[in-house]
Design a protein around this motif. Structure first.
Motif, PDB file in Angstrom:
ATOM      1  N   GLU A 174       0.833  -1.203   0.000  1.00  0.00           N
ATOM      2  CA  GLU A 174       0.000   0.000   0.000  1.00  0.00           C
ATOM      3  C   GLU A 174       0.870   1.255   0.000  1.00  0.00           C
ATOM      4  O   GLU A 174       0.564   2.245  -0.678  1.00  0.00           O
ATOM      5  CB  GLU A 174      -0.923   0.005   1.216  1.00  0.00           C
ATOM      6  CG  GLU A 174      -1.859   1.207   1.255  1.00  0.00           C
ATOM      7  CD  GLU A 174      -2.732   1.239   2.490  1.00  0.00           C
ATOM      8  OE1 GLU A 174      -3.528   2.196   2.619  1.00  0.00           O
ATOM      9  OE2 GLU A 174      -2.627   0.326   3.339  1.00  0.00           O
ATOM     10  N   PHE A 175       1.972   1.213   0.739  1.00  0.00           N
ATOM     11  CA  PHE A 175       2.884   2.354   0.812  1.00  0.00           C
ATOM     12  C   PHE A 175       3.499   2.631  -0.558  1.00  0.00           C
ATOM     13  O   PHE A 175       3.576   3.780  -1.008  1.00  0.00           O
ATOM     14  CB  PHE A 175       3.958   2.076   1.851  1.00  0.00           C
ATOM     15  CG  PHE A 175       4.822   3.263   2.187  1.00  0.00           C
ATOM     16  CD1 PHE A 175       4.307   4.551   2.210  1.00  0.00           C
ATOM     17  CD2 PHE A 175       6.166   3.092   2.491  1.00  0.00           C
ATOM     18  CE1 PHE A 175       5.104   5.645   2.532  1.00  0.00           C
ATOM     19  CE2 PHE A 175       6.969   4.164   2.818  1.00  0.00           C
ATOM     20  CZ  PHE A 175       6.440   5.441   2.833  1.00  0.00           C
ATOM     21  N   ALA A 176       3.939   1.577  -1.236  1.00  0.00           N
ATOM     22  CA  ALA A 176       4.533   1.733  -2.571  1.00  0.00           C
ATOM     23  C   ALA A 176       3.523   2.302  -3.556  1.00  0.00           C
ATOM     24  O   ALA A 176       3.865   3.151  -4.392  1.00  0.00           O
ATOM     25  CB  ALA A 176       5.072   0.393  -3.064  1.00  0.00           C
ATOM     26  N   GLU A 177       2.277   1.851  -3.464  1.00  0.00           N
ATOM     27  CA  GLU A 177       1.227   2.373  -4.347  1.00  0.00           C
ATOM     28  C   GLU A 177       1.017   3.862  -4.131  1.00  0.00           C
ATOM     29  O   GLU A 177       0.790   4.624  -5.079  1.00  0.00           O
ATOM     30  CB  GLU A 177      -0.084   1.615  -4.093  1.00  0.00           C
ATOM     31  CG  GLU A 177      -0.065   0.174  -4.592  1.00  0.00           C
ATOM     32  CD  GLU A 177      -1.335  -0.570  -4.215  1.00  0.00           C
ATOM     33  OE1 GLU A 177      -2.172   0.007  -3.471  1.00  0.00           O
ATOM     34  OE2 GLU A 177      -1.494  -1.734  -4.642  1.00  0.00           O
ATOM     35  N   LEU A 178       1.096   4.302  -2.904  1.00  0.00           N
ATOM     36  CA  LEU A 178       0.939   5.723  -2.582  1.00  0.00           C
ATOM     37  C   LEU A 178       2.064   6.556  -3.200  1.00  0.00           C
ATOM     38  O   LEU A 178       1.836   7.633  -3.754  1.00  0.00           O
ATOM     39  CB  LEU A 178       0.921   5.912  -1.068  1.00  0.00           C
ATOM     40  CG  LEU A 178       0.884   7.361  -0.580  1.00  0.00           C
ATOM     41  CD1 LEU A 178      -0.521   7.929  -0.712  1.00  0.00           C
ATOM     42  CD2 LEU A 178       1.353   7.461   0.868  1.00  0.00           C
ATOM     43  N   LEU A 179       3.274   6.035  -3.109  1.00  0.00           N
ATOM     44  CA  LEU A 179       4.447   6.795  -3.546  1.00  0.00           C
ATOM     45  C   LEU A 179       4.643   6.795  -5.061  1.00  0.00           C
ATOM     46  O   LEU A 179       5.299   7.698  -5.596  1.00  0.00           O
ATOM     47  CB  LEU A 179       5.710   6.224  -2.896  1.00  0.00           C
ATOM     48  CG  LEU A 179       5.772   6.261  -1.367  1.00  0.00           C
ATOM     49  CD1 LEU A 179       7.046   5.589  -0.881  1.00  0.00           C
ATOM     50  CD2 LEU A 179       5.709   7.695  -0.855  1.00  0.00           C
ATOM     51  N   GLU A 180       4.081   5.823  -5.752  1.00  0.00           N
ATOM     52  CA  GLU A 180       4.332   5.663  -7.185  1.00  0.00           C
ATOM     53  C   GLU A 180       3.985   6.931  -7.970  1.00  0.00           C
ATOM     54  O   GLU A 180       2.929   7.528  -7.786  1.00  0.00           O
ATOM     55  CB  GLU A 180       3.519   4.490  -7.736  1.00  0.00           C
ATOM     56  CG  GLU A 180       3.832   4.174  -9.192  1.00  0.00           C
ATOM     57  CD  GLU A 180       3.032   3.003  -9.730  1.00  0.00           C
ATOM     58  OE1 GLU A 180       3.018   2.823 -10.957  1.00  0.00           O
ATOM     59  OE2 GLU A 180       2.420   2.272  -8.928  1.00  0.00           O
ATOM     60  N   ASP A 181       4.930   7.333  -8.829  1.00  0.00           N
ATOM     61  CA  ASP A 181       4.776   8.494  -9.720  1.00  0.00           C
ATOM     62  C   ASP A 181       4.624   9.812  -8.973  1.00  0.00           C
ATOM     63  O   ASP A 181       4.071  10.780  -9.506  1.00  0.00           O
ATOM     64  CB  ASP A 181       3.587   8.299 -10.671  1.00  0.00           C
ATOM     65  CG  ASP A 181       3.798   7.151 -11.637  1.00  0.00           C
ATOM     66  OD1 ASP A 181       4.968   6.889 -11.986  1.00  0.00           O
ATOM     67  OD2 ASP A 181       2.808   6.511 -12.021  1.00  0.00           O
TER      68      ASP A 181
END
Length: 328
Positions: A174-181
């Protein structure tokens, strides 16, 4: 040509230029014009115009600074001036821990107030959540409940709160999804695991991680200056999809976060649950929200619209601003 500042100290900045070269750049003259003196006039994330050195393609001069979307900063006590930590952010990632180092909610409340003042979207990340879960089996249920309650208070105020663990992987997808792009800055005390989180998200990016001081439960400063890092997100966090990117500004661990350009009488404006009641007290904007009669803020406290925890934090931080004595 245009470029983006990656890192810098004093008058030497690393700039990623549009021709894909990394140049060591100095500032040409006084191209950064501000109405205040800063500890550092340029920060990672800044967009600049660079004049390449005709004799050395690895060097150049910064000749102008482009308009910023935002900046995140703090008051540098030692330098007695504001210190820019990052510019042009999509998110400010406030990293905290339940233990090792100890949970310090007032540090987060200060950083939240500064983010509100600067108009930046903050996200609260409680790393090492595996340690919180251990509290429940180690006879520290009361301590766990207090931490969980504080995280829920922030969440109820509309702040995004993530309970994650770089060690176990909990919440990392979930953290990676938030940070993406996006461009995000990691801010937190030494030892909260900012570098460990980055290492997990991109296994090709190996940052030095520090050990905790046994005496004080504090981390060592493994990151000495803010640095913009381009991450290729680990496939295990992206459902096997390759090549997903995120941009992170890893800031040095901060032991004491001191607010910049926020007066004690204005602090309530940056506690978002206080803001609706400001100016509605009997004494209007002159109300200190302490002992005055017909105070709208204290009435909201009594009615449960403002929590005791945040009201106490606001009082303590207000006193810190007035006295100039800041706690860790």
């Amino acid at each position: 040509m245009k470029g983006t500042v990656v890192a810098g100290t004093n008058n030497l900045f690393t700039v990623e230029c549009e021709d894909e070269l990394i140049r060591a750049c100095t500032i040409k003259g006084k191209v950064v014009k501000t109405d205040r003196d800063f500890y550092n006039p340029i920060a990672p994330g800044d967009h600049v115009e660079v004049e390449p050195d005709p004799l050395n393609e690895e060097k150049g001069q910064i000749i102008s600074l482009q308009e910023r979307k935002n900046t995140f900063l703090r008051w540098n006590v030692k330098g007695r001036c504001p210190q820019l930590l990052a510019s042009n952010l999509d998110y400010l990632i406030l990293v905290t821990t339940p233990d090792e180092p100890p949970f310090r909610p007032r540090f987060t409340d200060r950083a939240l107030a500064q983010a509100e003042h600067q108009g930046i979207t903050p996200v609260i990340v409680c790393n090492k959540w595996d340690l919180a879960e251990e509290m429940q089996t180690d006879g520290r249920q009361e301590e766990y409940d207090a931490i969980d309650k504080r995280l829920n208070i922030w969440s109820d105020l509309g702040y995004k709160v993530l309970r994650i663990s770089a060690k176990t992987g909990e919440g990392m997808t979930e953290f990676a999804e938030l940070l993406e792009d996006h461009l995000s800055a990691f801010v937190g005390q030494s030892g909260v695991g900012k570098s460990s989180l980055i290492n997990v998200m991109d296994n090709t990016c190996v940052l030095k991680t520090g050990s905790l001081s046994k005496k004080y439960g504090r981390g060592s400063h493994t990151t000495t200056k803010g640095t913009l890092i381009h991450l290729t997100l680990n496939e295990t966090l992206t459902e096997g999809v390759q090549g997903r990117k995120a941009n992170i500004i890893d800031t040095p661990g901060i032991r004491r976060f001191v607010l910049d350009d926020i007066e004690a009488q204005d602090l309530a404006l940056y506690f978002r649950e206080f803001e609706p009641y400001i100016g509605k007290c009997k004494f209007g904007l002159n109300c200190k929200h302490l002992t005055e009669p017909d105070c709208a803020v204290r009435k909201a406290l009594e009615e449960g619209n403002i929590t005791e925890e945040r009201y106490d934090s606001w009082k303590r931080i207000s006193r810190e601003i007035l006295t100039g004595s800041w706690e860790d």
